[in-house]
Each structure stands twice: as C-alpha cells, then as structure tokens.
Design a protein around this motif. Sequence first.
Motif, PDB file in Angstrom:
ATOM      1  N   ASP A 116      51.183  32.448  31.535  1.00 44.11           N
ATOM      2  CA  ASP A 116      50.418  33.549  30.950  1.00 44.11           C
ATOM      3  C   ASP A 116      49.123  33.102  30.294  1.00 44.11           C
ATOM      4  N   GLN A 117      48.555  31.995  30.742  1.00 43.01           N
ATOM      5  CA  GLN A 117      47.266  31.572  30.227  1.00 43.01           C
ATOM      6  C   GLN A 117      46.477  30.850  31.310  1.00 43.01           C
ATOM      7  N   VAL A 118      45.181  30.820  31.109  1.00 46.42           N
ATOM      8  CA  VAL A 118      44.278  30.180  32.070  1.00 46.42           C
ATOM      9  C   VAL A 118      43.902  28.807  31.539  1.00 46.42           C
ATOM     10  N   GLU A 119      44.011  27.804  32.408  1.00 46.08           N
ATOM     11  CA  GLU A 119      43.723  26.439  31.995  1.00 46.08           C
ATOM     12  C   GLU A 119      42.789  25.765  33.004  1.00 46.08           C
ATOM     13  N   PRO A 120      41.965  24.818  32.533  1.00 42.97           N
ATOM     14  CA  PRO A 120      41.094  24.084  33.451  1.00 42.97           C
ATOM     15  C   PRO A 120      41.833  22.943  34.131  1.00 42.97           C
ATOM     16  N   THR A 121      41.421  22.630  35.332  1.00 42.11           N
ATOM     17  CA  THR A 121      41.938  21.478  36.068  1.00 42.11           C
ATOM     18  C   THR A 121      40.805  20.952  36.936  1.00 42.11           C
ATOM     19  N   PHE A 122      41.073  20.020  37.841  1.00 44.83           N
ATOM     20  CA  PHE A 122      40.049  19.590  38.780  1.00 44.83           C
ATOM     21  C   PHE A 122      40.717  19.056  40.041  1.00 44.83           C
ATOM     22  N   HIS A 123      39.958  19.110  41.139  1.00 45.07           N
ATOM     23  CA  HIS A 123      40.431  18.650  42.441  1.00 45.07           C
ATOM     24  C   HIS A 123      39.482  17.566  42.948  1.00 45.07           C
ATOM     25  N   VAL A 124      40.037  16.456  43.424  1.00 47.17           N
ATOM     26  CA  VAL A 124      39.205  15.352  43.898  1.00 47.17           C
ATOM     27  C   VAL A 124      38.873  15.482  45.386  1.00 47.17           C
ATOM     28  N   CYS A 141      26.917  27.822  42.999  1.00 46.68           N
ATOM     29  CA  CYS A 141      27.704  27.288  41.888  1.00 46.68           C
ATOM     30  C   CYS A 141      26.819  27.127  40.664  1.00 46.68           C
ATOM     31  N   GLY A 142      27.376  27.438  39.495  1.00 42.26           N
ATOM     32  CA  GLY A 142      26.675  27.239  38.243  1.00 42.26           C
ATOM     33  C   GLY A 142      27.516  26.389  37.314  1.00 42.26           C
ATOM     34  N   CYS A 143      27.323  26.572  36.029  1.00 47.93           N
ATOM     35  CA  CYS A 143      28.090  25.829  35.043  1.00 47.93           C
ATOM     36  C   CYS A 143      29.419  26.539  34.801  1.00 47.93           C
ATOM     37  N   TYR A 144      30.497  26.011  35.389  1.00 46.91           N
ATOM     38  CA  TYR A 144      31.833  26.586  35.273  1.00 46.91           C
ATOM     39  C   TYR A 144      31.939  27.983  35.894  1.00 46.91           C
ATOM     40  N   ALA A 145      31.124  28.307  36.863  1.00 47.08           N
ATOM     41  CA  ALA A 145      31.192  29.621  37.506  1.00 47.08           C
ATOM     42  C   ALA A 145      30.723  29.516  38.950  1.00 47.08           C
ATOM     43  N   THR A 146      31.246  30.423  39.802  1.00 43.45           N
ATOM     44  CA  THR A 146      30.890  30.440  41.217  1.00 43.45           C
ATOM     45  C   THR A 146      30.634  31.873  41.655  1.00 43.45           C
ATOM     46  N   ALA A 147      29.678  32.061  42.556  1.00 45.22           N
ATOM     47  CA  ALA A 147      29.401  33.364  43.152  1.00 45.22           C
ATOM     48  C   ALA A 147      29.356  33.206  44.666  1.00 45.22           C
ATOM     49  N   ALA A 148      29.884  34.190  45.370  1.00 44.39           N
ATOM     50  CA  ALA A 148      29.845  34.192  46.832  1.00 44.39           C
ATOM     51  C   ALA A 148      29.566  35.602  47.302  1.00 44.39           C
ATOM     52  N   TRP A 149      28.937  35.722  48.461  1.00 47.13           N
ATOM     53  CA  TRP A 149      28.637  37.040  49.007  1.00 47.13           C
ATOM     54  C   TRP A 149      29.092  37.088  50.452  1.00 47.13           C
ATOM     55  N   GLU A 152      29.330  41.673  54.585  1.00 50.29           N
ATOM     56  CA  GLU A 152      29.137  43.094  54.293  1.00 50.29           C
ATOM     57  C   GLU A 152      28.333  43.327  53.019  1.00 50.29           C
ATOM     58  N   GLY A 153      27.930  42.248  52.337  1.00 52.89           N
ATOM     59  CA  GLY A 153      27.128  42.406  51.129  1.00 52.89           C
ATOM     60  C   GLY A 153      27.906  42.535  49.849  1.00 52.89           C
ATOM     61  N   LYS A 154      29.220  42.277  49.895  1.00 53.70           N
ATOM     62  CA  LYS A 154      30.000  42.304  48.662  1.00 53.70           C
ATOM     63  C   LYS A 154      29.763  41.013  47.885  1.00 53.70           C
ATOM     64  N   LEU A 155      29.623  41.134  46.569  1.00 54.72           N
ATOM     65  CA  LEU A 155      29.447  39.968  45.712  1.00 54.72           C
ATOM     66  C   LEU A 155      30.749  39.690  44.973  1.00 54.72           C
ATOM     67  N   LEU A 156      31.203  38.433  45.020  1.00 57.27           N
ATOM     68  CA  LEU A 156      32.421  38.020  44.326  1.00 57.27           C
ATOM     69  C   LEU A 156      32.075  36.879  43.380  1.00 57.27           C
ATOM     70  N   THR A 157      32.658  36.903  42.176  1.00 59.58           N
ATOM     71  CA  THR A 157      32.424  35.839  41.205  1.00 59.58           C
ATOM     72  C   THR A 157      33.732  35.419  40.564  1.00 59.58           C
ATOM     73  N   TRP A 158      33.766  34.182  40.064  1.00 57.55           N
ATOM     74  CA  TRP A 158      34.941  33.687  39.358  1.00 57.55           C
ATOM     75  C   TRP A 158      34.561  32.463  38.535  1.00 57.55           C
ATOM     76  N   GLY A 159      35.449  32.100  37.585  1.00 59.32           N
ATOM     77  CA  GLY A 159      35.196  30.971  36.699  1.00 59.32           C
ATOM     78  C   GLY A 159      35.124  31.410  35.255  1.00 59.32           C
ATOM     79  N   ARG A 160      34.355  30.689  34.445  1.00 64.26           N
ATOM     80  CA  ARG A 160      34.180  31.036  33.044  1.00 64.26           C
ATOM     81  C   ARG A 160      33.303  32.278  32.924  1.00 64.26           C
ATOM     82  N   CYS A 171      33.724  39.596  29.213  1.00 64.56           N
ATOM     83  CA  CYS A 171      33.486  38.161  29.094  1.00 64.56           C
ATOM     84  C   CYS A 171      34.749  37.356  29.381  1.00 64.56           C
ATOM     85  N   GLU A 172      35.664  37.934  30.180  1.00 65.92           N
ATOM     86  CA  GLU A 172      36.911  37.261  30.497  1.00 65.92           C
ATOM     87  C   GLU A 172      36.702  36.245  31.624  1.00 65.92           C
ATOM     88  N   ASP A 173      37.527  35.200  31.611  1.00 61.24           N
ATOM     89  CA  ASP A 173      37.534  34.231  32.702  1.00 61.24           C
ATOM     90  C   ASP A 173      38.233  34.832  33.914  1.00 61.24           C
TER      91      ASP A 173
END
Length: 280
Positions: A116-124, A141-149, A152-160, A171-173
């Motif tokens: 029930d919580q969000v935690e950071p990790t990393f993949h090599v 890619c930005g600082c702790y965030a990603t955007a993709a389109w 069809e022109g839909k924008l998706l984002t995720w991260g901090r 302002c949720e992750d």
Amino acid sequence: SLYTWGRNANGQLGHGGKQDAHAPKLAPTSQKLTKAQCAHFHSAALSAQGAVYSWGRGALGLLGHGEEEDHEQPHLVTGLQDVKVQDLGCGQYHTAVVTSDGEIRSWGWALVSGDDQVEPTFHVSPVPVLVPATRIAGIACGCYATAAWSDEGKLLTWGRGGSGQLGHGGCEDEVMPRVVEALAMVHAAKATLGGTQDLGFMVVLGADGSVYSCGAEERGRLGRKAERGTPHHTPGRVSLSAAAAAECAPPAATYAVDVAASDHHAAVVAHSGALYVWGS
C-alpha cells in the motif's frame, strides 16, 4: 558521426576519459547514428539500425548494461538486441526507449508499489513498461518522471508528481503510465520534461501547433500564469500569439513545430522559424 563537448566528469562525452572538452570533439562510434540524448550524468544515442548505445555514469543502472559501472565510450545496450528502437529519452536518473512495435522499455530509477505504498527502485537492464492498449510513438524523460505519446495523440505520464509535472490535476506519484485526461481533446505530438528534483515541469506540443505546460511555476518555467480553473498541476495553454503581438503589428497566427526544456527554462520553435524562450 557523434561530436560532443562540455563537462565530462562522468565520461558522458564518450571520448574515452573524463577530461572536459571546450570545442566539439569526435566520439568513437562504429555505427551511423540518427539521434543523441544528453542528461546530467550520461548520454545515449540511437543508430540507423535501431540499436542503442549509452555511456557516462552507471550508478542506478543509468546505462542499462546490467551493472553499475561507468563507461567512458559509447557502449551497446545488449538488453535491447531483440528489438528495433525508434525513439529514446534520457532523464537525470533513468533512460527509456520506444520500440518499433510501439512498446516501452526503461532502465535506471523507477517506482514500484507494494504494501500500500510507492517506493523507489532501479533496474540495471531494460525492462518492459506496461501501458494501456495503445501504440507509443515517442518518449521523453525528466527528473524522476517520464512522458510518452501514442500514434493517436494520447499523452501518458508517470513517475514523481510532487510539482504537478505529470499533468493529472494533483501532485501524486504514478507508478504506471496514465493518460493525461486534461489533454484528451488535444492530439499530443511531443512532450518534454524539465526541472530538478523538487521543481519538475512539462511542456507539450499539440499537432495543431498549440503548446501547453504544467508543473513548477517558479522562475517562469511554465511560460504562463496559472489562471482560475487551470492551476499549475493541470496543463494550461502557453500563448505564442501574445508574445508575437508584443514584437510586431499586426500579430500573425503563430503555431509551434518543436519544444524543448531544461532545468529552469523552456523553448519553442515556431512555424515561421522564430524562437521563443522563457524561464530563468
């Protein structure tokens, strides 16, 4: 050919050392390259055959080579040899690509959910990123965030999301890609992410030449003032026509063809060839 210059403390110039370069210098590559991306600590490039090379700082798996070692010259990301890559993006702490099949693979920093919580990790090494049923066309890619389109022109984002840079109205992750509903009526052609750890922001280019921004508004990063009903954490339109009117009379129709963002400022190229910039 690849030419790089500037600071090289992490080997991100790819010259085979960590000496700074005060003028463009050829980096050793064996493939014809079609695109290069630079971040704070590393760089990456895409070849004409759809292969990805990365170099610089390896901490947090930034380079995707299966370990965290630094590489001072372009090094093939072997974890992508089973696919052809069509686009790539570099953030401060992660890297992501879009394959020719419209799928996303990412490495470096990431968010995971558990207990029930969000935690950071990393993949090599590159790992798949699951997205809603859509074919992805491009990524940033930005600082702790990603955007993709998507196609069809839909924008998706995720991260901090602490600065509102994801554009979801809060302002949720976000652990997984989520469609930016505020731009549901806009065909997103490109997005770019700027800012630092606590002051991230996003600039979006519409296929019709419109420009939108959201996130940290400090130092004028958004190029607009948050109006009633359009707070900083929801994408709001950046008016290029108003900027054009301040420079010439009568104002002509102005639409954008490209956007870019860095830590504290952003830029737009207009169809006329004019360059608009704002921020610090």
